[in-house]
Design a protein around this motif. Sequence first.
Motif, mmCIF file in Angstrom:
data_model
loop_
_atom_site.group_PDB
_atom_site.id
_atom_site.type_symbol
_atom_site.label_atom_id
_atom_site.label_comp_id
_atom_site.label_asym_id
_atom_site.label_seq_id
_atom_site.Cartn_x
_atom_site.Cartn_y
_atom_site.Cartn_z
ATOM 1 N N GLY A 114 -2.597 88.955 66.568
ATOM 2 C CA GLY A 114 -2.366 88.604 65.066
ATOM 3 C C GLY A 114 -3.063 87.410 64.937
ATOM 4 O O GLY A 114 -3.677 86.811 65.864
ATOM 5 N N SER B 73 0.600 87.101 61.665
ATOM 6 C CA SER B 73 0.383 88.539 61.406
ATOM 7 C C SER B 73 0.538 89.311 62.498
ATOM 8 O O SER B 73 0.617 88.648 63.632
ATOM 9 C CB SER B 73 -0.673 88.652 60.680
ATOM 10 O OG SER B 73 -1.931 88.266 61.599
ATOM 11 N N TRP B 74 0.757 90.681 62.485
ATOM 12 C CA TRP B 74 1.099 91.578 63.484
ATOM 13 C C TRP B 74 0.608 92.958 63.422
ATOM 14 O O TRP B 74 0.825 93.564 62.758
ATOM 15 C CB TRP B 74 2.663 91.428 63.321
ATOM 16 C CG TRP B 74 3.484 92.157 64.486
ATOM 17 C CD1 TRP B 74 3.537 93.603 64.342
ATOM 18 C CD2 TRP B 74 4.490 91.915 65.585
ATOM 19 N NE1 TRP B 74 4.668 94.123 65.535
ATOM 20 C CE2 TRP B 74 4.935 92.907 66.042
ATOM 21 C CE3 TRP B 74 4.808 90.574 65.855
ATOM 22 C CZ2 TRP B 74 5.904 92.637 67.130
ATOM 23 C CZ3 TRP B 74 5.750 90.337 66.822
ATOM 24 C CH2 TRP B 74 6.209 91.551 67.569
ATOM 25 N N ALA B 75 -0.102 93.355 64.502
ATOM 26 C CA ALA B 75 -0.572 94.622 64.661
ATOM 27 C C ALA B 75 -0.745 95.084 66.034
ATOM 28 O O ALA B 75 -0.797 94.170 67.081
ATOM 29 C CB ALA B 75 -2.062 94.740 63.967
ATOM 30 N N TYR C 242 -1.713 95.662 59.641
ATOM 31 C CA TYR C 242 -1.262 94.531 60.043
ATOM 32 C C TYR C 242 0.169 94.083 58.908
ATOM 33 O O TYR C 242 0.235 94.476 57.856
ATOM 34 C CB TYR C 242 -2.099 93.394 59.600
ATOM 35 C CG TYR C 242 -3.040 92.931 60.887
ATOM 36 C CD1 TYR C 242 -2.730 92.063 61.650
ATOM 37 C CD2 TYR C 242 -4.217 93.846 60.943
ATOM 38 C CE1 TYR C 242 -3.586 91.938 62.905
ATOM 39 C CE2 TYR C 242 -5.168 93.554 61.616
ATOM 40 C CZ TYR C 242 -4.835 92.566 63.024
ATOM 41 O OH TYR C 242 -5.774 92.618 63.970
ATOM 42 N N ARG D 206 3.765 91.293 58.964
ATOM 43 C CA ARG D 206 3.828 89.684 58.983
ATOM 44 C C ARG D 206 5.429 89.479 59.380
ATOM 45 O O ARG D 206 6.359 90.286 59.106
ATOM 46 C CB ARG D 206 3.712 89.410 57.362
ATOM 47 C CG ARG D 206 3.864 87.913 57.516
ATOM 48 C CD ARG D 206 3.480 87.366 56.192
ATOM 49 N NE ARG D 206 4.389 87.743 55.159
ATOM 50 C CZ ARG D 206 4.210 87.855 53.921
ATOM 51 N NH1 ARG D 206 3.220 87.127 53.280
ATOM 52 N NH2 ARG D 206 5.319 88.304 52.914
#
Lengths: 112, 154
Positions: free
Chosen positions: B64, B78-80, B91, B93
């Motif tokens: 992210g 952000s986070w995936a 993504y 968050r």
Amino acid sequence: METQKQAAEDLVFKALGDPTRRVLLDLLCENNGQTLGQLCENLNMKRQSATQHLELLEAANLVTTVRRGREKLHFINPVPLHDIYARWVRKFETQRLNLLHDLKAELEGGEK
Amino acid sequence: MTKQTTRFVYVTYIASTPEKVFAAITQPALARQYWGHENVSDWTVGADWQHVRDNDARPVEIVGKVLEVSAPHRLVISWAGASQAANPDSYSRVTFEVEPHENGVRLTVSHDELEVGSGMAAGVSKGWPLVLSSLKSYLETGTGFDLSGRNKAA
């Protein structure tokens, strides 16, 4: 620090020691982030008594709230349950594994 | 297309300082001791960050961007899943907030913009409580839990 920790644990056990509050946590597990109104509807309970239960859950840090405009959303916070798990459950699991290890050693005639 | 989203909010009180909590999240040498993972980035806004498992293969599991930094009180990323990195819809968050509270700190982790019913939503809802509990234990007692998967047989 130890007394602080103990006081925090007391609040968790006290909060869990009531069927209505456990149902409130179940409701939040199913659908996280509910308003007081939604929770009351699901519980068939008056706002005032639901508020009191939620306050105790919040004091125990089992529920946390976030404001969204005029609404207050309630979220389940399982972190204190993991702290209790670490203290009361995990160490017994380790002990059980050690017992199994000893039993196996004995049955197989090896050294403990 | 707008995805239907859900969020989780986790809070833990830690007998420590905001600086130590912030460092424990952002410094790989500290994170690996209680998270079993490292969060690798230069922690400037717009930079990439990677969540790397601390084992021999060192796979990058989450990727992210750094969206906001205000050390030691606030970090937004952000986070995936690494395999989903090319898909903007994947993504979510994560916001870390570290506030002084009585003799310690209150750490709030909010994970939002998660797709309802996704594997990621299910995974993080189980993962965060364990990570935060381990972080608390690490900072208060010096020992976290082993979340690296290195010692599965133990």
